[in-house]
Motif scaffolding. Structure first.
Motif: not given
Length: 268
Positions: A259-262, A205-212
Motif C-alpha cells: 500500500k502506498r499510503e503515508r 485508508q479503504a480508498d487507498c487500498h482499493i485504488n492501489n
C-alpha cells in the motif's frame, strides 16, 4: 504639539519629516488623537493632507459597508477540523513528468515532505494522512488558529503545501525539470467526535487500498503480462477486490502489492 519652521524650503521639508515621524509613532501605538494637529500643521503639504481627509479614508468611511458581504465561515467549536487537499488534474501532471507506474517513490516522498512542511508551520495539526495525490490534515478540536475561519485554514494549508511541493522538487527529482506549477484544491470538513474522525481516516485508508490494488494489478498486467491498457481494463472490469487478489496470487507475473499510503503524526 507639532513644531514648524518656515524659514526656508529646506526648513519646511525638515519640519514635515519630523511631524510625519511623530504621527507615525502615534499611529504605531494605536493613538489617533494627534491626527487633527498633524493635518493643521503648516509643514504638511496639501497633497499629503488630502490622504487623511474626506472619502479617501477606507476605514470608518462610507465604503466600510462592503465588509457586510463577507461570509462568516467560523468553524463550530469542539470539532476536529480536517483540511483535505487533492491534486488538480494530476493524471496529466504525472504523465507529463513521466511518473513511474503504478507508484513512483519520488513523487510519494515529495508529497510526504510537503505535508511535513505544513505540519511544521501549523503546530495544531495532530495527524496527517496521505495517499496518491491527496493529503488530509487534522487540526485538534481546541485550535484557535485563524479564529477558526474555514477559508483561512484551507487557503493556508493549500498554499503552504503547493509552495513546498515546488520548493522540494529537486530534492526528490534531481535535475528532472518541473515543467509547470502543480495545483491543489482543498476542502474543510468538521467532525464532532473521535468516532467520526476515526471513520473518516478509515474511509480514506479503504480508498487507498482499493485504488492501489486496482492500479498495481492493472499496470502489472500491462508491464509484465503483455496486455494493452484496453485489454487490462477489460480484464479487471467488474472484478471485486477478492477476485483481483486471487488474480494476483494465481499469476506469476503479479507480485503482491504494498500500500502506498503515508501517515504523519505530531508529537502531541
Amino acid at each position: 504639539m507639532f513644531e514648524t519652521s518656515a524659514d526656508s524650503e529646506e526648513g519646511n521639508h525638515g519640519s514635515f519629516s519630523s511631524t510625519l515621524f511623530k504621527f507615525g509613532i502615534l499611529m504605531l501605538f494605536g493613538s489617533t488623537s494627534g491626527l487633527g494637529g498633524f493635518l493643521r500643521c503648516p509643514a504638511v503639504p496639501a497633497s499629503v493632507r488630502h490622504l487623511f481627509t474626506g472619502s479617501s479614508i477606507m476605514a470608518k468611511s462610507k465604503f466600510e459597508y462592503v465588509r457586510n458581504f463577507e461570509i462568516d465561515d467560523t468553524c463550530l467549536h469542539n470539532c476536529y477540523i480536517v483540511v483535505r487537499l487533492d491534486g488538480r488534474n494530476f493524471h496529466k501532471f504525472a504523465e507529463m513528468h513521466k511518473f513511474i507506474k503504478p507508484n513512483d517513490d519520488r513523487a510519494l516522498g515529495l508529497m510526504s515532505r510537503s505535508a511535513r512542511s505544513v505540519m511544521e508551520e501549523l503546530d495544531d495539526i495532530i495527524i496527517a494522512y496521505g495517499q496518491s495525490d491527496e493529503f488530509s490534515f487534522v487540526f485538534k478540536r481546541t485550535t484557535t488558529w485563524f479564529k477558526r475561519r474555514a477559508s483561512k485554514f484551507m487557503t493556508h494549508v493549500a498554499s503552504q503545501f503547493s509552495s513546498s511541493y515546488v520548493f522540494y522538487w529537486k530534492e526528490f527529482f534531481g535535475e528532472q525539470p518541473l515543467l509547470y506549477p502543480p495545483g491543489f484544491d482543498g476542502r474543510v470538513v468538521l467532525y464532532p467526535s473521535d468516532r467520526n474522525l476515526k471513520d473518516y481516516l478509515s474511509w480514506r485508508q479503504a480508498d487507498c487500498h482499493i485504488n492501489n490494488l486496482y492500479n498495481t494489478t492493472f499496470w502489472t498486467l500491462v508491464q509484465k503480462g503483455g496486455l494493452s491498457t484496453a485489454q487490462a481494463e477489460g480484464r479487471l472490469k467488474n472484478l471485486t477486490s477478492t477476485t483481483t487478489m486471487n488474480l494476483q496470487s494465481t499469476r506469476k507475473a503479479l507480485p503482491s502489492f504494498g500500500k502506498r499510503e503515508r501517515k504523519l503524526s505530531s508529537n502531541t
